[in-house]
Design an enzyme around this catalytic site. Structure first.
Site, PDB file in Angstrom:
ATOM      1  CD  GLN A 151      25.604  -7.932  26.816  1.00 17.66           C
ATOM      2  OE1 GLN A 151      24.748  -7.494  26.051  1.00 17.66           O
ATOM      3  NE2 GLN A 151      25.395  -8.962  27.629  1.00 17.66           N
TER       4      GLN A 151
ATOM      5  CD  GLU B  77      22.368  -2.469  25.594  1.00 21.16           C
ATOM      6  OE1 GLU B  77      22.099  -3.321  24.724  1.00 21.16           O
ATOM      7  OE2 GLU B  77      22.671  -2.761  26.761  1.00 21.16           O
TER       8      GLU B  77
ATOM      9  NE  ARG C 188      26.550 -13.907  25.703  1.00 21.10           N
ATOM     10  CZ  ARG C 188      25.890 -14.100  24.554  1.00 21.10           C
ATOM     11  NH1 ARG C 188      26.558 -14.453  23.475  1.00 21.10           N
ATOM     12  NH2 ARG C 188      24.584 -13.949  24.512  1.00 21.10           N
TER      13      ARG C 188
ATOM     14  CG  HIS D  69      25.748  -4.393  21.944  1.00 20.84           C
ATOM     15  ND1 HIS D  69      25.470  -5.723  22.175  1.00 20.84           N
ATOM     16  CD2 HIS D  69      25.234  -3.717  23.004  1.00 20.84           C
ATOM     17  CE1 HIS D  69      24.802  -5.837  23.310  1.00 20.84           C
ATOM     18  NE2 HIS D  69      24.657  -4.635  23.832  1.00 20.84           N
TER      19      HIS D  69
ATOM     20  CG  HIS E 124      27.268  -2.895  28.276  1.00 16.16           C
ATOM     21  ND1 HIS E 124      27.642  -2.818  26.948  1.00 16.16           N
ATOM     22  CD2 HIS E 124      26.066  -3.536  28.278  1.00 16.16           C
ATOM     23  CE1 HIS E 124      26.707  -3.372  26.194  1.00 16.16           C
ATOM     24  NE2 HIS E 124      25.740  -3.830  26.987  1.00 16.16           N
TER      25      HIS E 124
END
Length: 395
Positions: free
Chosen positions: A95, A132, A276, A97, A257
């Site tokens: 995926q 993240e 994704r 972001h 990642h």
């Protein structure tokens, strides 16, 4: 300060035993993938207040200034981060972001189209980006960031066949070549994917170059979990990452990642936007995904907690969150003052610790798996005891 009850997520890739073991509960025969500790509206933690059980998002909204403090309220207007305990037993989806700008544009366009937030075809769940960081509680493995370009060329060239066009795309200079390469990979037919898997299975055993053997071995490992999935092929262009307990990895917007196995704590911007690339039965929006990938990035950064440090803070280059780790009692420090202010979420990772705040004579003792929300009005935090505690906060 308030005890938090996390929101459970039972995705099929989750371990059936790791989370219950950590929390000190009994397995129920269902996967327990994530425990959300935060105020995201699609999965808020709950606290017990004077009017009963309430979502943390609602609790914070009723007194934003008191809970967030002036600095965080002015900058974000809500709790800016989300913490998650993470227990993958098999690979998550590959995926990426989106940036904040892309997330907002995509969210409002899907709102305009009237696509419900819980629709499986929905791509953007909110208007925020989602940088993240994952902190390894146990040994943790994943895929992160593009390999060096010469390694990608080597791998695609050695497997050849259906991957030859993608290898040729790398001759296009700069980010455009990387984008064309990835676009070619995610567009492979099921027959092409099967052909790649067969060649990779052979090369994992016989190829003289260790990079080729290891990458092809990862392809086979993923194919066992997701047979026929294009993500097995996409894994060739990503780095395999191993984190020891106490190590962390930061993932910026646009970095592809996937997490493979282990047990860890994630801290991220307060978002649920996931685009994704593969290893999933969920919706894949290829156009949005390609638009979100940062093709200029490569590699990954791993940071470690110093072994002799009573406390350490990981400060990624984002305003939304930082993570501090404190180990009172282990290094002769009976009490440790945690960094930061504003709204904080504490998670006990091992042992038992007593939490005290400067604004109150109240104390609270938490053991492994328990979590607290500490509002801004409580001031500084001190922890004592014998254990390990993580603190998420806005730096």
């Amino acid at each position: 300060m308030h005890l938090l009850t996390g929101a459970r997520r039972s995705y099929d890739w989750g371990s059936m035993t790791s989370m219950p073991e950590f929390l000190g509960t009994h397995p129920d025969g269902k996967p327990f993938a994530e425990l959300w500790l935060g105020a995201h509206p699609t999965g808020p933690s709950t606290i017990s207040g004077p009017t009963g059980t309430e979502g943390l998002d609602e609790w914070v909204a009723r007194d934003r200034l008191g809970n967030l403090g002036q600095r965080v309220d002015a900058a974000f207007g809500r709790l800016p981060y989300l913490a998650k305990l993470l227990a993958p037993a098999k690979p998550l989806s590959i995926q990426v972001h989106p940036t904040r700008e892309l997330a907002a544009k995509g969210f409002w366009e899907e709102e305009r189209q009237g696509i419900p937030l819980d629709d499986p075809q929905r791509t953007f769940k909110d208007t925020n980006n989602k940088p993240e960081m994952v902190y390894a509680i146990s040994h943790f493995e994943g895929l992160a960031g593009f390999r060096p370009r010469h390694q990608i060329a080597l791998l695609l060239g050695e497997i050849a066949g259906p991957l030859s066009p993608a290898r040729d795309q790398l001759a296009v200079p700069g980010e455009q070549g990387m984008r064309l390469m990835l676009e070619t990979l995610v567009g492979l037919s099921p027959e092409d994917i099967q052909a790649v898997l067969e060649v990779a299975a052979s090369l994992s055993l016989t190829h003289p170059h260790p990079v080729v053997r290891a990458a092809c071995d990862t392809v086979g490992e993923l194919a066992n979990a997701y047979p026929g999935d294009v993500g097995t092929v996409v894994s060739l262009v990503l780095n395999r990452v191993h984190l020891a307990p106490g190590e962390s990895m930061f993932l910026a917007d646009g970095v592809p990642h996937a997490y493979l196995r282990g047990f860890g704590l994630e801290v991220m911007a307060n978002s649920d936007n996931v685009l994704r690339l593969g290893l999933t039965s969920k919706h894949i929006d290829i156009e949005a995904m390609l638009g979100a990938v940062d093709f200029s990035s490569s590699g990954f950064d791993v940071a470690s907690t110093p072994k002799d440090a009573a406390a350490h803070t990981f400060r990624p280059p984002v305003p939304d969150f930082a993570l501090s780790i404190a180990r009172p009692g282990e290094t002769g420090n009976d009490s440790i003052t945690l960094p930061g202010n504003g709204p904080r979420i504490l998670v006990c990772l091992d042992g038992s610790v007593t939490v005290m705040t400067e604004a109150s004579a109240e104390t609270c003792t938490v053991s492994r798996g328990q979590a607290l929300f500490v509002p801004a009005t409580e001031g500084g935090i001190h922890v004592a005891g014998l254990g390990e505690v993580a603190q998420a906060f806005a730096p």
